[in-house]
Design an enzyme around this catalytic site. Structure first.
Site, PDB file in Angstrom:
ATOM      1  N   GLU A 260       0.818  -1.218   0.000  1.00 25.91           N
ATOM      2  CA  GLU A 260       0.000   0.000   0.000  1.00 25.91           C
ATOM      3  C   GLU A 260       0.847   1.260   0.000  1.00 25.91           C
ATOM      4  OE1 GLU A 260      -3.613  -0.312   2.605  1.00 25.91           O
ATOM      5  OE2 GLU A 260      -2.770  -2.291   3.039  1.00 25.91           O
TER       6      GLU A 260
ATOM      7  N   GLU B  39       4.031 -10.507  -8.514  1.00 29.62           N
ATOM      8  CA  GLU B  39       5.273 -10.220  -9.233  1.00 29.62           C
ATOM      9  C   GLU B  39       6.424  -9.992  -8.256  1.00 29.62           C
ATOM     10  OE1 GLU B  39       4.886  -7.345 -12.406  1.00 29.62           O
ATOM     11  OE2 GLU B  39       2.722  -7.721 -12.579  1.00 29.62           O
ATOM     12  N   TYR B  40       7.646 -10.125  -8.766  1.00 32.74           N
ATOM     13  CA  TYR B  40       8.878  -9.937  -7.990  1.00 32.74           C
ATOM     14  C   TYR B  40       8.892 -10.841  -6.753  1.00 32.74           C
ATOM     15  CZ  TYR B  40       9.743  -6.027 -11.085  1.00 32.74           C
ATOM     16  OH  TYR B  40       9.959  -5.266 -12.199  1.00 32.74           O
TER      17      TYR B  40
ATOM     18  N   THR C 295       3.802  -9.683 -22.246  1.00 37.64           N
ATOM     19  CA  THR C 295       4.751  -9.425 -23.327  1.00 37.64           C
ATOM     20  C   THR C 295       4.750  -7.946 -23.722  1.00 37.64           C
ATOM     21  OG1 THR C 295       2.987 -10.344 -24.733  1.00 37.64           O
ATOM     22  CG2 THR C 295       4.900 -11.726 -24.318  1.00 37.64           C
TER      23      THR C 295
ATOM     24  N   GLU D  98       6.731  -3.905 -22.123  1.00 37.32           N
ATOM     25  CA  GLU D  98       7.672  -3.221 -21.242  1.00 37.32           C
ATOM     26  C   GLU D  98       9.135  -3.609 -21.484  1.00 37.32           C
ATOM     27  OE1 GLU D  98       6.670  -0.697 -18.165  1.00 37.32           O
ATOM     28  OE2 GLU D  98       5.926  -0.513 -20.216  1.00 37.32           O
TER      29      GLU D  98
END
Length: 377
Positions: free
Chosen positions: A123, A166-167, A230, A232
């Site tokens: 956040e 992600e990550y 697909t 960036e």
């Protein structure tokens, strides 16, 4: 549909006469605010020809809650799924909510299936590896998260679930795959389909925090649809280049189709442009703008639009009021068609647009000229 590339001396009137149509129709389809001005090298969509010759596909789109109703209503007929972005999972399994009622209502009014998006966005910053780790290693937190997701799905009348973590730490790879399996089993029992979003990997061994924990084979096994992000390659803090180069997309698809069913794959589809100041320096941010705005910028600056045939992407240089040089990479009708052709070539389920917050009418016209869009409601 045909695509015409503007040459020196062309006017919208002369192009319209050549193809037996009228200026106002061309201006509307090509989103021209001033029909009296064109840019050399720009693509113009010319209406006509066989419609939906290649069959039907699914089209997903992500949208932020503040998308205008007018934009969403114009885009809605071209969508199978709409993903309001997003619910953020906390480490204890609770969720931070969004104001998604309007988007869900508009989506359903156009027979578009709304999908609840759950991410590991914090956040206060971006995607959090630590939040993901906490959830993926704590069974009680996972159970709480799945209970909270189920409550939102029912309360908001969502059609299904989209998981976009992600990550993720490399050592959480197997835990993430197991969570997707657990979530799919739970949601399927309740009648909800599950999709996931994955980084654009070109091999199973591809390293990096964005890629390693995304197991293509596992997601292809457990999820109903897999969105491959697909896009960036050209990004906000990266060096100037095409955002969704077709040659790089091919490498991702060449790998993906060897480890997951092609009929589950939604290929990521960028719907925006980047404007980089030159000479580019590390850490320097690009300005984001819509594809239509990119064309208007080229016209206003008298820039000639060029096309990279390897990347299948348009670009141009211009000089700003301060005398500084810029380069803009964007999408036009040619690049849209080139990417849509990959769907048929690889027998994919369809595409996933990031994001549909701005209308790009030539792209929508190209889509409807090549495929019909599946509706599930």
């Amino acid at each position: 549909m045909q695509i015409y590339i503007v040459r020196p001396g062309d006017s919208l009137y002369s192009v319209a006469r050549r193809f037996g149509t009228n200026e106002s129709r061309l201006a509307e389809i090509n989103q021209l605010s001033d029909p009296s001005r064109l840019a050399i090298g720009m693509s113009l969509v010319i209406p006509g020809g066989e419609e939906a010759a290649r069959g039907s596909i699914e089209v997903n789109a992500y949208d932020y809650p503040n998308v205008s109703s007018e934009v969403l209503e114009e885009t809605n007929p071209y969508l199978t799924y709409l993903c309001p972005f997003c619910y953020s999972a906390r480490a204890d399994g609770s969720l931070s909510g969004i104001d998604d009622g309007r988007l869900i209502s508009i989506a359903r009014s156009g027979q578009t299936a709304p999908l609840m998006v759950v991410t590991n966005l914090s956040e206060s910053s971006g995607f959090s590896s630590d939040i993901a780790h906490s959830l993926l290693t704590d069974e009680a937190a996972q159970s709480a998260l799945l209970e909270n997701i189920t409550a939102v799905l029912r309360e908001k009348n969502y059609y299904g679930l989209n998981i976009n973590f992600e990550y993720i730490y490399t050592f959480d790879r197997d835990s993430y795959s197991q969570f997707v399996a657990r979530a799919a089993e739970r949601m399927h029992a309740l009648g909800y389909p599950v999709s996931t979003a994955l980084a654009p990997k070109e091999s199973a061994e591809q390293g990096g925090l964005l890629y390693t924990a995304h197991d293509y084979e596992a997601h292809g096994r457990y999820a109903d649809r897999v969105i491959l992000m697909t896009y960036e390659w050209g990004y906000t803090y990266g060096s100037p280049q095409a955002i969704s180069p077709v040659n790089r997309i091919r490498r991702v698809l060449d790998y993906a189709v060897t480890v997951m069913p092609t009929g589950k794959i939604l290929m990521g589809f960028s719907n925006y442009a980047y404007d980089w100041l030159l000479p580019w320096r590390q850490g320097q941010a690009a300005r984001i703008l819509s594809n239509a705005a990119a064309v208007e910028l080229a016209i206003s600056r008298g820039a000639e639009i060029r096309y990279d045939y390897t990347a299948q992407a348009p670009w141009f240089n211009y000089t700003d009021a301060a005398g500084c040089t810029h380069v803009v990479w964007f999408e036009d009708a040619r690049s849209v068609v080139a990417r849509l052709q990959l769907v048929g070539e690889y027998s994919l389920a369809g595409i996933s647009i990031w994001t549909a917050d701005k209308v790009y009418r030539p792209g929508l016209y190209a889509l409807q000229s090549m495929y019909s869009v599946e509706k599930l409601l």
